[in-house]
Design an enzyme around this catalytic site. Sequence first.
Site, PDB file in Angstrom:
ATOM      1  N   CYS A  18       0.829  -1.210   0.000  1.00 45.96           N
ATOM      2  CA  CYS A  18       0.000   0.000   0.000  1.00 45.96           C
ATOM      3  C   CYS A  18       0.861   1.256   0.000  1.00 45.96           C
ATOM      4  O   CYS A  18       0.667   2.156  -0.817  1.00 45.96           O
ATOM      5  CB  CYS A  18      -0.927  -0.033   1.213  1.00 45.96           C
ATOM      6  SG  CYS A  18      -1.810   1.511   1.447  1.00 45.96           S
ATOM      7  N   CYS A  67      -1.553   1.736  -3.055  1.00 47.78           N
ATOM      8  CA  CYS A  67      -2.537   2.812  -2.886  1.00 47.78           C
ATOM      9  C   CYS A  67      -1.936   4.215  -2.859  1.00 47.78           C
ATOM     10  O   CYS A  67      -2.411   5.103  -3.548  1.00 47.78           O
ATOM     11  CB  CYS A  67      -3.316   2.623  -1.581  1.00 47.78           C
ATOM     12  SG  CYS A  67      -3.372   0.976  -0.912  1.00 47.78           S
ATOM     13  N   LYS A  92       0.102   5.455  -5.977  1.00 53.00           N
ATOM     14  CA  LYS A  92      -0.891   5.520  -7.054  1.00 53.00           C
ATOM     15  C   LYS A  92      -1.768   6.762  -6.910  1.00 53.00           C
ATOM     16  O   LYS A  92      -1.976   7.496  -7.866  1.00 53.00           O
ATOM     17  CB  LYS A  92      -1.759   4.267  -7.009  1.00 53.00           C
ATOM     18  CG  LYS A  92      -2.960   4.340  -7.919  1.00 53.00           C
ATOM     19  CD  LYS A  92      -4.001   3.336  -7.543  1.00 53.00           C
ATOM     20  CE  LYS A  92      -4.846   3.788  -6.374  1.00 53.00           C
ATOM     21  NZ  LYS A  92      -5.751   2.731  -5.910  1.00 53.00           N
ATOM     22  N   TYR A 150      -9.323  -2.931 -11.379  1.00 53.22           N
ATOM     23  CA  TYR A 150      -9.168  -1.535 -10.955  1.00 53.22           C
ATOM     24  C   TYR A 150      -7.752  -1.015 -11.173  1.00 53.22           C
ATOM     25  O   TYR A 150      -7.577   0.156 -11.540  1.00 53.22           O
ATOM     26  CB  TYR A 150      -9.651  -1.356  -9.508  1.00 53.22           C
ATOM     27  CG  TYR A 150      -8.700  -1.783  -8.412  1.00 53.22           C
ATOM     28  CD1 TYR A 150      -7.866  -0.848  -7.797  1.00 53.22           C
ATOM     29  CD2 TYR A 150      -8.635  -3.094  -7.959  1.00 53.22           C
ATOM     30  CE1 TYR A 150      -6.996  -1.218  -6.776  1.00 53.22           C
ATOM     31  CE2 TYR A 150      -7.780  -3.469  -6.952  1.00 53.22           C
ATOM     32  CZ  TYR A 150      -6.964  -2.531  -6.365  1.00 53.22           C
ATOM     33  OH  TYR A 150      -6.095  -2.902  -5.364  1.00 53.22           O
ATOM     34  N   GLU A 161      -7.010   2.265 -13.401  1.00 49.32           N
ATOM     35  CA  GLU A 161      -6.413   3.442 -12.756  1.00 49.32           C
ATOM     36  C   GLU A 161      -5.165   3.896 -13.507  1.00 49.32           C
ATOM     37  O   GLU A 161      -4.986   5.090 -13.759  1.00 49.32           O
ATOM     38  CB  GLU A 161      -6.088   3.118 -11.295  1.00 49.32           C
ATOM     39  CG  GLU A 161      -7.353   2.998 -10.454  1.00 49.32           C
ATOM     40  CD  GLU A 161      -7.124   2.522  -9.031  1.00 49.32           C
ATOM     41  OE1 GLU A 161      -8.040   2.673  -8.214  1.00 49.32           O
ATOM     42  OE2 GLU A 161      -6.046   1.980  -8.730  1.00 49.32           O
ATOM     43  N   HIS A 178     -27.200  21.586  -1.193  1.00 51.46           N
ATOM     44  CA  HIS A 178     -27.236  22.135  -2.547  1.00 51.46           C
ATOM     45  C   HIS A 178     -26.193  23.230  -2.715  1.00 51.46           C
ATOM     46  O   HIS A 178     -25.976  23.993  -1.782  1.00 51.46           O
ATOM     47  CB  HIS A 178     -28.634  22.697  -2.799  1.00 51.46           C
ATOM     48  CG  HIS A 178     -28.842  23.184  -4.184  1.00 51.46           C
ATOM     49  ND1 HIS A 178     -28.928  22.335  -5.268  1.00 51.46           N
ATOM     50  CD2 HIS A 178     -28.959  24.441  -4.675  1.00 51.46           C
ATOM     51  CE1 HIS A 178     -29.103  23.067  -6.362  1.00 51.46           C
ATOM     52  NE2 HIS A 178     -29.123  24.336  -6.021  1.00 51.46           N
ATOM     53  N   GLU A 225     -26.277  15.414  -3.559  1.00 54.00           N
ATOM     54  CA  GLU A 225     -27.678  15.631  -3.161  1.00 54.00           C
ATOM     55  C   GLU A 225     -28.620  14.730  -3.958  1.00 54.00           C
ATOM     56  O   GLU A 225     -29.730  14.426  -3.512  1.00 54.00           O
ATOM     57  CB  GLU A 225     -28.082  17.093  -3.311  1.00 54.00           C
ATOM     58  CG  GLU A 225     -28.131  17.603  -4.737  1.00 54.00           C
ATOM     59  CD  GLU A 225     -28.460  19.103  -4.807  1.00 54.00           C
ATOM     60  OE1 GLU A 225     -29.505  19.511  -4.273  1.00 54.00           O
ATOM     61  OE2 GLU A 225     -27.658  19.860  -5.397  1.00 54.00           O
TER      62      GLU A 225
HETATM   63  P1  FAD Z   1       1.377  -6.077   1.926  1.00 52.89           P
HETATM   64  O1  FAD Z   1       1.057  -4.639   2.139  1.00 52.89           O
HETATM   65  O2  FAD Z   1       1.583  -6.545   0.547  1.00 52.89           O
HETATM   66  O3  FAD Z   1       2.656  -6.393   2.804  1.00 52.89           O
HETATM   67  C1  FAD Z   1       3.304  -7.622   2.763  1.00 52.89           C
HETATM   68  C2  FAD Z   1       4.767  -7.397   3.070  1.00 52.89           C
HETATM   69  O4  FAD Z   1       5.378  -8.648   3.363  1.00 52.89           O
HETATM   70  C3  FAD Z   1       5.556  -6.797   1.922  1.00 52.89           C
HETATM   71  O5  FAD Z   1       6.174  -5.609   2.358  1.00 52.89           O
HETATM   72  C4  FAD Z   1       6.569  -7.873   1.553  1.00 52.89           C
HETATM   73  O6  FAD Z   1       7.817  -7.329   1.165  1.00 52.89           O
HETATM   74  C5  FAD Z   1       6.693  -8.626   2.860  1.00 52.89           C
HETATM   75  N1  FAD Z   1       7.110 -10.039   2.742  1.00 52.89           N
HETATM   76  C6  FAD Z   1       6.590 -10.986   1.920  1.00 52.89           C
HETATM   77  N2  FAD Z   1       7.153 -12.191   2.167  1.00 52.89           N
HETATM   78  C7  FAD Z   1       8.045 -11.994   3.174  1.00 52.89           C
HETATM   79  C8  FAD Z   1       8.921 -12.866   3.886  1.00 52.89           C
HETATM   80  N3  FAD Z   1       8.965 -14.178   3.630  1.00 52.89           N
HETATM   81  N4  FAD Z   1       9.711 -12.335   4.845  1.00 52.89           N
HETATM   82  C9  FAD Z   1       9.657 -11.004   5.126  1.00 52.89           C
HETATM   83  N5  FAD Z   1       8.846 -10.155   4.495  1.00 52.89           N
HETATM   84  C10 FAD Z   1       8.026 -10.631   3.538  1.00 52.89           C
HETATM   85  N6  FAD Z   1      -5.987  -1.145  -1.493  1.00 52.89           N
HETATM   86  C11 FAD Z   1      -6.866  -0.188  -1.095  1.00 52.89           C
HETATM   87  O7  FAD Z   1      -7.529  -0.359  -0.067  1.00 52.89           O
HETATM   88  N7  FAD Z   1      -7.036   0.965  -1.821  1.00 52.89           N
HETATM   89  C12 FAD Z   1      -6.324   1.216  -2.939  1.00 52.89           C
HETATM   90  O8  FAD Z   1      -6.496   2.260  -3.568  1.00 52.89           O
HETATM   91  C13 FAD Z   1      -5.372   0.243  -3.364  1.00 52.89           C
HETATM   92  N8  FAD Z   1      -4.606   0.455  -4.457  1.00 52.89           N
HETATM   93  C14 FAD Z   1      -3.664  -0.463  -4.825  1.00 52.89           C
HETATM   94  C15 FAD Z   1      -2.892  -0.201  -5.949  1.00 52.89           C
HETATM   95  C16 FAD Z   1      -1.945  -1.115  -6.364  1.00 52.89           C
HETATM   96  C17 FAD Z   1      -1.103  -0.804  -7.574  1.00 52.89           C
HETATM   97  C18 FAD Z   1      -1.769  -2.322  -5.630  1.00 52.89           C
HETATM   98  C19 FAD Z   1      -0.737  -3.322  -6.066  1.00 52.89           C
HETATM   99  C20 FAD Z   1      -2.534  -2.588  -4.507  1.00 52.89           C
HETATM  100  C21 FAD Z   1      -3.491  -1.661  -4.090  1.00 52.89           C
HETATM  101  N9  FAD Z   1      -4.307  -1.889  -2.985  1.00 52.89           N
HETATM  102  C22 FAD Z   1      -5.232  -0.944  -2.598  1.00 52.89           C
HETATM  103  C23 FAD Z   1      -4.231  -3.165  -2.222  1.00 52.89           C
HETATM  104  C24 FAD Z   1      -3.403  -2.989  -0.962  1.00 52.89           C
HETATM  105  O9  FAD Z   1      -2.132  -2.470  -1.291  1.00 52.89           O
HETATM  106  C25 FAD Z   1      -3.258  -4.333  -0.250  1.00 52.89           C
HETATM  107  O10 FAD Z   1      -4.542  -4.866  -0.029  1.00 52.89           O
HETATM  108  C26 FAD Z   1      -2.549  -4.208   1.094  1.00 52.89           C
HETATM  109  O11 FAD Z   1      -1.275  -3.650   0.945  1.00 52.89           O
HETATM  110  C27 FAD Z   1      -2.450  -5.589   1.756  1.00 52.89           C
HETATM  111  O12 FAD Z   1      -1.713  -5.503   2.946  1.00 52.89           O
HETATM  112  P2  FAD Z   1      -0.956  -6.777   3.529  1.00 52.89           P
HETATM  113  O13 FAD Z   1      -0.468  -6.363   4.874  1.00 52.89           O
HETATM  114  O14 FAD Z   1      -1.798  -7.970   3.407  1.00 52.89           O
HETATM  115  O15 FAD Z   1       0.271  -7.025   2.539  1.00 52.89           O
END
Ligand code: FAD
Length: 461
Positions: free
Chosen positions: A43, A48, A51, A179, A183, A438, A443
């Site tokens: 994110c 997010c 972006k 999406y 975007e 308004h 609205e």
């Molecule tokens: P992540 O945020 O993906 O974090 C996982 C982390 O784990 C990463 O930093 C990775 O490096 C780390 N990792 C993985 N494996 C290991 C390991 N074995 N050891 C150590 N570290 C590891 N969501 C919205 O709500 N609104 C939006 O507008 C939106 N826009 C988006 C736009 C794009 C281009 C993308 C790709 C996603 C978007 N999302 C959006 C989705 C949102 O980013 C994810 O839903 C959110 O980040 C999920 O969080 P998470 O904690 O599950 O995983």
Amino acid sequence: MAEFDVDLFVIGGGSGGVRAARIAAGHGARVMIAEEYRMGGTCVIRGCVPKKLMVYASHVHHEIEDAAGFGWSIPAATFDWPTLIANKDKEIARLEAAYTANVEKSGARIVKSRAVFEDPHTLRLASGEAVRAKYVLIATGGAPNHGVAIPGIEHVISSNEVFHLSALPRRIVIQGGGYIALEFACIFAGLGSDVTLIYRRDNVLRGFDEDVRAHVRAEMEKDGITILTGCTVDSIEKHGKEFTSHMSNGSSLASDQVMFAIGRHPNVANLGLEKAGVAINPGNGGIAVNGFSRTSVENIYAIGDVTHRTNLTPVAIREGHAFADTVFGKRPVQVDHAEIPTAVFCQPEVGTVGLTEAQARAQFSHVDIYKADFRPIKATMSGRDTRVLMKLLVDALTDRVVGCHIVGDGAAEMVQLVAIAVKMKATKADFDATMALHPTAAEELVTMRTPSARHVREAAE
Ligand code: FAD
């Protein structure tokens, strides 16, 4: 000596992992959180936030064009991609530092390393060090899919690389209809690129309300984006700095970049899940969890995109918080995944909460459909050819508003607020009793008096 080095080991410093680590530490747990790339996760680093910053950059184009109708004459504006990227990177670095500081302030310890399972209680870091944990939270998120390995797939960028291009592509081909694809199509179009969007199905935004899908497509096409549906990129050739995409319909397209945004998969590979005994959900390829985000192994939980439930930042955060409260706060919490508001930051924006018309008709026998499709007040002066869509779906037997869909400027902001009413089970009468504000587009939501259609399910349906 304690049997465990830590009470909680979190794998992944993204939205969900960070929240879980901080809250668990606040409950008094000894927490270690491993991040292999950058704190903040998808994110903050490549999702997010960057972006949305680029979406803002792309909106300036319309603002400048619209200015003339309001009496402004603006000399020919120029756009500098390296400035946008440098400023965006500065903001992302600031946020990454803030995430790091907040985790450290909570008392959790960060290790900048990949972590994988040795067994259900042991994590192996890249250094070779082993850490024994009472509980483990898998919060490893997801990654872009590139689909089948077509010839030339190595030339294709995903949303990971798109934030770091050295130059604005003059022409870009984007494959995908979700999406992220939309975007970026609108971001690049707004910044001045010539954009072709290619999608294999019949229309973009699968899963969204049909009226929303049609409206968004029409608006994007009016804005100069070429949308080719029922078609795929089958191979890509590179000639110098240019790419040729060969498509399933027999045509070819030259561009300066080819981006695929055709879906994301949960990060479950090479995590040692089999050594820990953690089961995968065969239905979606994510880690299988129960309502409390517990996996098939008693002491291991999983949250966020790695579970492939609802892949959104606020959902991952809520799941991380609920996990920490459940396991360390003596307060079992299950996350409610119903009526999650969601947005598509294309131009114009989409905001939606609750059921689509098709879902409402499947779920309720009598559905009233309220629809407004109008020219926004700003467009009357700017001369822009754009229309707003607003749609409310009402369970006619209880009068409850079960879905709200908006396409237009500010749709995401509007729907965040409408979502409160929908969550509170507001009725159409509640909407009607609310005084209009308004002049706004919003609205319309409280002034749609007569249903544009009523769907009554036949007994046999
Ligand atoms: P992540 O945020 O993906 O974090 C996982 C982390 O784990 C990463 O930093 C990775 O490096 C780390 N990792 C993985 N494996 C290991 C390991 N074995 N050891 C150590 N570290 C590891 N969501 C919205 O709500 N609104 C939006 O507008 C939106 N826009 C988006 C736009 C794009 C281009 C993308 C790709 C996603 C978007 N999302 C959006 C989705 C949102 O980013 C994810 O839903 C959110 O980040 C999920 O969080 P998470 O904690 O599950 O995983």
